[in-house]
Design a protein around this motif. Structure first.
Motif, PDB file in Angstrom:
ATOM      1  N   VAL A   6       0.809  -1.223   0.000  1.00 36.62           N
ATOM      2  CA  VAL A   6       0.000   0.000   0.000  1.00 36.62           C
ATOM      3  C   VAL A   6       0.841   1.272   0.000  1.00 36.62           C
ATOM      4  O   VAL A   6       0.285   2.367  -0.208  1.00 36.62           O
ATOM      5  CB  VAL A   6      -0.946   0.014   1.223  1.00 36.62           C
ATOM      6  N   ARG A   7       2.153   1.153   0.202  1.00 35.21           N
ATOM      7  CA  ARG A   7       2.970   2.372   0.257  1.00 35.21           C
ATOM      8  C   ARG A   7       4.419   2.059  -0.082  1.00 35.21           C
ATOM      9  O   ARG A   7       4.951   1.003   0.298  1.00 35.21           O
ATOM     10  CB  ARG A   7       2.889   3.003   1.654  1.00 35.21           C
ATOM     11  N   ILE A   8       5.061   2.986  -0.803  1.00 38.51           N
ATOM     12  CA  ILE A   8       6.503   2.941  -1.053  1.00 38.51           C
ATOM     13  C   ILE A   8       7.031   4.333  -0.747  1.00 38.51           C
ATOM     14  O   ILE A   8       6.719   5.302  -1.456  1.00 38.51           O
ATOM     15  CB  ILE A   8       6.841   2.551  -2.497  1.00 38.51           C
ATOM     16  N   GLY A   9       7.817   4.450   0.319  1.00 41.43           N
ATOM     17  CA  GLY A   9       8.291   5.760   0.736  1.00 41.43           C
ATOM     18  C   GLY A   9       7.107   6.621   1.159  1.00 41.43           C
ATOM     19  O   GLY A   9       6.313   6.250   2.007  1.00 41.43           O
ATOM     20  N   SER A  10       6.990   7.797   0.549  1.00 45.17           N
ATOM     21  CA  SER A  10       5.866   8.684   0.851  1.00 45.17           C
ATOM     22  C   SER A  10       4.770   8.606  -0.200  1.00 45.17           C
ATOM     23  O   SER A  10       3.793   9.367  -0.124  1.00 45.17           O
ATOM     24  CB  SER A  10       6.367  10.135   0.950  1.00 45.17           C
ATOM     25  N   VAL A  11       4.899   7.708  -1.173  1.00 51.86           N
ATOM     26  CA  VAL A  11       3.893   7.540  -2.223  1.00 51.86           C
ATOM     27  C   VAL A  11       2.966   6.403  -1.825  1.00 51.86           C
ATOM     28  O   VAL A  11       3.423   5.270  -1.594  1.00 51.86           O
ATOM     29  CB  VAL A  11       4.552   7.254  -3.582  1.00 51.86           C
ATOM     30  N   VAL A  12       1.670   6.672  -1.747  1.00 51.76           N
ATOM     31  CA  VAL A  12       0.698   5.675  -1.319  1.00 51.76           C
ATOM     32  C   VAL A  12      -0.138   5.206  -2.504  1.00 51.76           C
ATOM     33  O   VAL A  12      -0.261   5.896  -3.523  1.00 51.76           O
ATOM     34  CB  VAL A  12      -0.221   6.242  -0.213  1.00 51.76           C
ATOM     35  N   LEU A  13      -0.695   3.999  -2.368  1.00 54.54           N
ATOM     36  CA  LEU A  13      -1.551   3.442  -3.413  1.00 54.54           C
ATOM     37  C   LEU A  13      -2.837   4.244  -3.541  1.00 54.54           C
ATOM     38  O   LEU A  13      -3.309   4.512  -4.664  1.00 54.54           O
ATOM     39  CB  LEU A  13      -1.855   1.980  -3.091  1.00 54.54           C
ATOM     40  N   GLY A  14      -3.417   4.620  -2.406  1.00 53.86           N
ATOM     41  CA  GLY A  14      -4.605   5.470  -2.405  1.00 53.86           C
ATOM     42  C   GLY A  14      -5.804   4.811  -3.070  1.00 53.86           C
ATOM     43  O   GLY A  14      -6.070   3.615  -2.887  1.00 53.86           O
ATOM     44  N   LYS A  15      -6.517   5.590  -3.876  1.00 50.56           N
ATOM     45  CA  LYS A  15      -7.744   5.137  -4.514  1.00 50.56           C
ATOM     46  C   LYS A  15      -7.517   4.523  -5.896  1.00 50.56           C
ATOM     47  O   LYS A  15      -8.493   4.277  -6.613  1.00 50.56           O
ATOM     48  CB  LYS A  15      -8.712   6.313  -4.656  1.00 50.56           C
ATOM     49  N   LEU A  16      -6.305   4.281  -6.257  1.00 54.75           N
ATOM     50  CA  LEU A  16      -6.008   3.744  -7.591  1.00 54.75           C
ATOM     51  C   LEU A  16      -6.634   2.353  -7.727  1.00 54.75           C
ATOM     52  O   LEU A  16      -6.299   1.431  -6.978  1.00 54.75           O
ATOM     53  CB  LEU A  16      -4.498   3.665  -7.797  1.00 54.75           C
ATOM     54  N   PRO A  17      -7.549   2.148  -8.665  1.00 56.70           N
ATOM     55  CA  PRO A  17      -8.213   0.840  -8.798  1.00 56.70           C
ATOM     56  C   PRO A  17      -7.249  -0.249  -9.268  1.00 56.70           C
ATOM     57  O   PRO A  17      -6.214   0.020  -9.867  1.00 56.70           O
ATOM     58  CB  PRO A  17      -9.311   1.106  -9.840  1.00 56.70           C
ATOM     59  N   VAL A  18      -7.640  -1.494  -9.014  1.00 57.30           N
ATOM     60  CA  VAL A  18      -6.824  -2.643  -9.427  1.00 57.30           C
ATOM     61  C   VAL A  18      -6.759  -2.702 -10.955  1.00 57.30           C
ATOM     62  O   VAL A  18      -7.769  -2.556 -11.654  1.00 57.30           O
ATOM     63  CB  VAL A  18      -7.419  -3.957  -8.876  1.00 57.30           C
ATOM     64  N   GLY A  19      -5.552  -2.892 -11.493  1.00 58.57           N
ATOM     65  CA  GLY A  19      -5.354  -3.019 -12.936  1.00 58.57           C
ATOM     66  C   GLY A  19      -5.197  -1.703 -13.661  1.00 58.57           C
ATOM     67  O   GLY A  19      -5.002  -1.703 -14.883  1.00 58.57           O
ATOM     68  N   THR A  20      -5.277  -0.572 -12.949  1.00 63.09           N
ATOM     69  CA  THR A  20      -5.097   0.731 -13.584  1.00 63.09           C
ATOM     70  C   THR A  20      -3.765   1.352 -13.153  1.00 63.09           C
ATOM     71  O   THR A  20      -3.122   0.874 -12.217  1.00 63.09           O
ATOM     72  CB  THR A  20      -6.251   1.692 -13.224  1.00 63.09           C
ATOM     73  N   TRP A  21      -3.397   2.450 -13.810  1.00 56.51           N
ATOM     74  CA  TRP A  21      -2.113   3.099 -13.529  1.00 56.51           C
ATOM     75  C   TRP A  21      -2.243   4.612 -13.686  1.00 56.51           C
ATOM     76  O   TRP A  21      -3.183   5.119 -14.293  1.00 56.51           O
ATOM     77  CB  TRP A  21      -1.017   2.571 -14.461  1.00 56.51           C
ATOM     78  N   ARG A  22      -1.266   5.318 -13.113  1.00 58.50           N
ATOM     79  CA  ARG A  22      -1.186   6.765 -13.258  1.00 58.50           C
ATOM     80  C   ARG A  22       0.283   7.180 -13.277  1.00 58.50           C
ATOM     81  O   ARG A  22       1.171   6.396 -12.934  1.00 58.50           O
ATOM     82  CB  ARG A  22      -1.919   7.474 -12.114  1.00 58.50           C
ATOM     83  N   TYR A  23       0.514   8.433 -13.688  1.00 55.70           N
ATOM     84  CA  TYR A  23       1.871   8.975 -13.710  1.00 55.70           C
ATOM     85  C   TYR A  23       2.252   9.535 -12.335  1.00 55.70           C
ATOM     86  O   TYR A  23       1.381   9.999 -11.578  1.00 55.70           O
ATOM     87  CB  TYR A  23       2.000  10.091 -14.748  1.00 55.70           C
ATOM     88  N   LEU A  24       3.536   9.486 -12.033  1.00 54.71           N
ATOM     89  CA  LEU A  24       4.032  10.125 -10.816  1.00 54.71           C
ATOM     90  C   LEU A  24       3.998  11.637 -11.015  1.00 54.71           C
ATOM     91  O   LEU A  24       4.484  12.159 -12.029  1.00 54.71           O
ATOM     92  CB  LEU A  24       5.467   9.657 -10.527  1.00 54.71           C
ATOM     93  N   ARG A  25       3.423  12.342 -10.078  1.00 55.53           N
ATOM     94  CA  ARG A  25       3.307  13.791 -10.199  1.00 55.53           C
ATOM     95  C   ARG A  25       4.681  14.460 -10.148  1.00 55.53           C
ATOM     96  O   ARG A  25       5.612  13.936  -9.502  1.00 55.53           O
ATOM     97  CB  ARG A  25       2.402  14.341  -9.108  1.00 55.53           C
ATOM     98  N   PRO A  26       4.845  15.618 -10.778  1.00 55.64           N
ATOM     99  CA  PRO A  26       6.155  16.294 -10.783  1.00 55.64           C
ATOM    100  C   PRO A  26       6.703  16.565  -9.399  1.00 55.64           C
ATOM    101  O   PRO A  26       7.912  16.423  -9.156  1.00 55.64           O
ATOM    102  CB  PRO A  26       5.871  17.589 -11.550  1.00 55.64           C
ATOM    103  N   GLY A  27       5.875  16.967  -8.448  1.00 50.90           N
ATOM    104  CA  GLY A  27       6.374  17.258  -7.106  1.00 50.90           C
ATOM    105  C   GLY A  27       6.311  16.089  -6.162  1.00 50.90           C
ATOM    106  O   GLY A  27       6.651  16.224  -4.961  1.00 50.90           O
ATOM    107  N   GLU A  28       5.928  14.928  -6.634  1.00 46.83           N
ATOM    108  CA  GLU A  28       5.776  13.736  -5.797  1.00 46.83           C
ATOM    109  C   GLU A  28       7.126  13.027  -5.651  1.00 46.83           C
ATOM    110  O   GLU A  28       7.798  12.754  -6.644  1.00 46.83           O
ATOM    111  CB  GLU A  28       4.739  12.807  -6.416  1.00 46.83           C
ATOM    112  N   ARG A  29       7.512  12.721  -4.426  1.00 54.11           N
ATOM    113  CA  ARG A  29       8.802  12.085  -4.149  1.00 54.11           C
ATOM    114  C   ARG A  29       8.600  10.855  -3.272  1.00 54.11           C
ATOM    115  O   ARG A  29       7.716  10.795  -2.437  1.00 54.11           O
ATOM    116  CB  ARG A  29       9.743  13.071  -3.421  1.00 54.11           C
ATOM    117  N   PHE A  30       9.478   9.893  -3.503  1.00 59.92           N
ATOM    118  CA  PHE A  30       9.422   8.683  -2.692  1.00 59.92           C
ATOM    119  C   PHE A  30      10.113   8.892  -1.353  1.00 59.92           C
ATOM    120  O   PHE A  30       9.844   8.199  -0.407  1.00 59.92           O
ATOM    121  CB  PHE A  30      10.101   7.514  -3.446  1.00 59.92           C
TER     122      PHE A  30
END
Length: 382
Positions: free
Chosen positions: A358-382
């Motif tokens: 559910v989490r890697i560093g400070s990046v969380v899985l959140g509401k992302l549905p199973v089988g879908t994907w999104r881009y890492l935000r520019p200000g988002e850091r692990f």
């Protein structure tokens, strides 16, 4: 044998007496009707010389063989001593004069046009610097520029080599374009705008991997998780609003593994800095898991899950393990050994029936549905 053919109309040899034949005999050739001169010469036979009868020497009776341990006769012993006294002993190997010591030929090559200097090459290599040994690299204890750039988080080592080759790196204000250059630890290193633009074009993708997909290469008939990265599976609520391009799949690789029987957050990236941060040897990034288990866990077993277990003879780093609810544990790890959580649970008598990251560093899985994907935000850091 040669057959002579006459031309048409040529007269045949006449049998009339007094007329010459068509072909006259060559006086230089011997006649076939008479024997050659060397055959006619009288043959002189040489009588074989018989060997003179050898004078048979008078045989002397052989002395009887000496018994073992018996002393040799005095006369024979004296003769052996005299022969040994006259023999010159061999000189020792180091005392012998060196062969061709007066010759001073080069060891390899040997041509004056190649730069060899007669009379000095074999004595002192410093007098002929052209063929002197290759000097050792200056200051080998200093780190390489590419390694130092990776340590500073400017890029990965592979990207650093590309930046250096393109002339996009400056050290203390001077452009460095030679691979393998070593720099001081306190050197000021900067990358140009071209390198920053190149980095802005690479992407990192966060995927909610379902069960049944492998993290890396396809194996045992199972597809890799990267096949899910397509426009159809792009999360509609992606806050980055980045438009998907086929170039985003070039060099896209998983930064860490997630078992085929596990689900949750999987990072796929083109950025070497992200990969180094998550799976580098010195990585300290936390990964959080929710694990459903069956079995009974004692207090001592819970303490061992936090610290005290070993896998494959190597002691595991300290972990944070606690109960999330009555049948679910919460694991926070700083390493990623193969099937680590499942094997840890087996050592304390538990069986894993479900695992989700559910989490890697400070990046969380959140509401992302199973089988879908999104881009890492520019200000988002692990």
């Amino acid at each position: 044998m040669t057959t002579l053919k006459l031309k048409p109309g040529a007269a045949a040899p006449s049998k009339t007496p007094g007329k010459s034949p068509v072909r006259r005999a060559d006086p230089a050739k011997r006649s076939r009707t008479s024997a050659p001169e060397y055959v006619k010469a009288p043959r002189v036979e040489i009588a074989e010389a018989k060997p003179a009868p050898a004078v048979q020497a008078e045989r002397k009776p052989r002395p009887a063989p000496a018994k073992p341990g018996a002393a040799k006769p005095a006369a024979k012993r004296e003769s052996h001593q005299a022969v040994a006294a006259n023999k010159k002993p061999y000189a020792k190997k180091e005392e012998r004069p060196r062969q061709f010591a007066d010759r001073d030929t080069p060891r390899r090559g040997g041509k004056a046009r190649d730069g060899f200097e007669q009379g000095t090459f074999n004595q002192d290599r410093n007098t002929n610097p052209k063929f002197s040994p290759k000097p050792a690299p200056s200051q080998p204890e200093l780190p390489r520029l590419s390694k130092r750039m990776a340590e500073l988080g400017l890029c990965s080592r592979r990207e650093a080599d590309d930046f250096i080759a393109n002339g996009w790196v400056t050290v203390n204000g001077e452009v460095v374009d030679v691979l393998g250059t070593r720099v001081a630890p306190d050197a000021e290193i900067k990358v140009s705008k071209e390198a920053q633009k190149h980095q802005s074009e690479i992407v990192t993708i966060l995927l909610h991997k379902p069960v049944g997909y492998v993290s890396g290469q396809a194996e045992d008939g199972y597809e890799p998780a990267v096949v899910l990265v397509n426009p159809e599976n792009h999360w509609d609520e992606d806050p980055t609003q980045i438009v998907f391009k086929r170039g985003h799949l070039r060099g896209l690789a998983p930064a860490g593994r997630l078992d085929i029987d596990s689900t949750g957050l999987l990072v796929l990236t083109q950025d070497g800095r992200v990969a180094r941060q998550l799976i580098g040897e010195d990585s300290t990034t936390e990964k959080e898991y929710l694990v459903r288990v069956t079995g009974t866990l004692s207090e001592d077993g819970l303490k061992k899950l936090n610290f005290g277990l070993s896998l494959d003879g190597v002691k595991l780093k300290p972990a944070k393990v606690s109960w999330q609810n009555e049948d679910q544990l919460r694991f926070v790890l700083r390493e990623g050994r193969k099937r680590q959580i499942r094997r840890m649970c087996e050592l304390v008598g538990l069986t894993v029936v479900g695992l989700k990251r559910v989490r890697i560093g400070s990046v969380v899985l959140g509401k992302l549905p199973v089988g879908t994907w999104r881009y890492l935000r520019p200000g988002e850091r692990f």
